[in-house]
Design a protein around this motif. Structure first.
Motif, PDB file in Angstrom:
ATOM      1  N   GLN A   1       0.729  -1.144  -0.009  1.00 29.14           N
ATOM      2  CA  GLN A   1      -0.004   0.103   0.143  1.00 29.14           C
ATOM      3  C   GLN A   1       0.923   1.181   0.030  1.00 29.14           C
ATOM      4  N   LYS A   2       2.014   1.278   0.755  1.00 31.96           N
ATOM      5  CA  LYS A   2       2.790   2.320   0.900  1.00 31.96           C
ATOM      6  C   LYS A   2       3.387   2.516  -0.585  1.00 31.96           C
ATOM      7  N   ARG A   3       3.753   1.298  -1.198  1.00 29.94           N
ATOM      8  CA  ARG A   3       4.670   1.401  -2.455  1.00 29.94           C
ATOM      9  C   ARG A   3       3.607   2.153  -3.465  1.00 29.94           C
ATOM     10  N   LEU A   4       2.483   1.483  -3.643  1.00 32.40           N
ATOM     11  CA  LEU A   4       1.412   2.082  -4.508  1.00 32.40           C
ATOM     12  C   LEU A   4       1.205   3.292  -4.444  1.00 32.40           C
ATOM     13  N   ALA A   5       0.948   3.913  -3.060  1.00 33.85           N
ATOM     14  CA  ALA A   5       0.735   5.491  -2.914  1.00 33.85           C
ATOM     15  C   ALA A   5       1.770   6.159  -3.571  1.00 33.85           C
ATOM     16  N   LYS A   6       3.302   5.563  -3.278  1.00 31.56           N
ATOM     17  CA  LYS A   6       4.382   6.371  -3.756  1.00 31.56           C
ATOM     18  C   LYS A   6       4.342   6.413  -5.519  1.00 31.56           C
ATOM     19  N   LEU A   7       3.761   5.385  -5.860  1.00 31.25           N
ATOM     20  CA  LEU A   7       3.806   4.992  -7.356  1.00 31.25           C
ATOM     21  C   LEU A   7       2.673   6.154  -7.847  1.00 31.25           C
ATOM     22  N   ASP A   8       1.455   6.034  -7.049  1.00 32.80           N
ATOM     23  CA  ASP A   8       0.357   7.019  -7.450  1.00 32.80           C
ATOM     24  C   ASP A   8       0.808   8.465  -7.566  1.00 32.80           C
ATOM     25  N   TRP A   9       1.423   8.937  -6.648  1.00 34.88           N
ATOM     26  CA  TRP A   9       2.201  10.131  -6.423  1.00 34.88           C
ATOM     27  C   TRP A   9       2.890  10.559  -7.612  1.00 34.88           C
ATOM     28  N   TYR A  10       3.969   9.734  -7.688  1.00 38.19           N
ATOM     29  CA  TYR A  10       4.974   9.726  -9.170  1.00 38.19           C
ATOM     30  C   TYR A  10       4.000   9.795 -10.370  1.00 38.19           C
ATOM     31  N   ILE A  11       3.051   9.216 -10.454  1.00 39.16           N
ATOM     32  CA  ILE A  11       2.436   9.338 -11.714  1.00 39.16           C
ATOM     33  C   ILE A  11       1.534  10.534 -11.871  1.00 39.16           C
ATOM     34  N   LEU A  12       1.018  11.007 -10.734  1.00 40.50           N
ATOM     35  CA  LEU A  12       0.144  12.226 -10.807  1.00 40.50           C
ATOM     36  C   LEU A  12       1.328  13.384 -10.825  1.00 40.50           C
ATOM     37  N   GLN A  13       2.428  13.111 -10.198  1.00 34.53           N
ATOM     38  CA  GLN A  13       3.260  14.437 -10.297  1.00 34.53           C
ATOM     39  C   GLN A  13       3.987  14.563 -11.948  1.00 34.53           C
ATOM     40  N   ARG A  14       4.211  13.462 -12.474  1.00 30.64           N
ATOM     41  CA  ARG A  14       4.391  13.394 -13.924  1.00 30.64           C
ATOM     42  C   ARG A  14       3.438  13.967 -14.649  1.00 30.64           C
ATOM     43  N   LEU A  15       2.329  13.605 -14.480  1.00 33.09           N
ATOM     44  CA  LEU A  15       1.295  14.307 -15.331  1.00 33.09           C
ATOM     45  C   LEU A  15       0.971  15.667 -15.014  1.00 33.09           C
ATOM     46  N   THR A  16       1.223  15.985 -13.690  1.00 31.52           N
ATOM     47  CA  THR A  16       1.006  17.603 -13.538  1.00 31.52           C
ATOM     48  C   THR A  16       2.045  18.365 -13.954  1.00 31.52           C
ATOM     49  N   ARG A  17       3.379  17.881 -14.120  1.00 29.44           N
ATOM     50  CA  ARG A  17       4.271  18.551 -14.668  1.00 29.44           C
ATOM     51  C   ARG A  17       4.115  18.768 -16.161  1.00 29.44           C
ATOM     52  N   TRP A  18       3.898  17.704 -16.960  1.00 29.00           N
ATOM     53  CA  TRP A  18       3.385  17.709 -18.224  1.00 29.00           C
ATOM     54  C   TRP A  18       2.327  18.845 -18.697  1.00 29.00           C
TER      55      TRP A  18
END
Length: 67
Positions: free
Chosen positions: A20-37
């Motif tokens: 769950q912690k790893r998936l939360a980090k992965l979710d944040w990373y994906i959201l961050q990359r989409l937001t930066r784009w």
């Protein structure tokens, strides 16, 4: 944020407190990359201001999170 049937099945099979912690980090990373784009596309300097907008767009198009 986008996920297929396979990744949903993977999430359900491997769902533990650690994953769950790893998936939360992965979710944040994906959201961050989409937001930066998205911020770069809209020529905005501060990408954090676009997080809510990207979450809204993702929900509008039916993109799911890993959690």
């Amino acid at each position: 944020m986008a996920q297929s049937e396979d990744s949903r099945g993977w999430r359900n099979y491997y769902y533990t407190s650690y994953s769950q912690k790893r998936l939360a980090k992965l979710d944040w990373y994906i959201l961050q990359r989409l937001t930066r784009w998205y911020a770069k596309k809209r020529q905005r300097r501060k990408w954090m201001g676009s997080v809510a907008e990207v979450k809204y767009i993702a929900a509008q198009y039916g993109l799911k999170t890993l959690l």
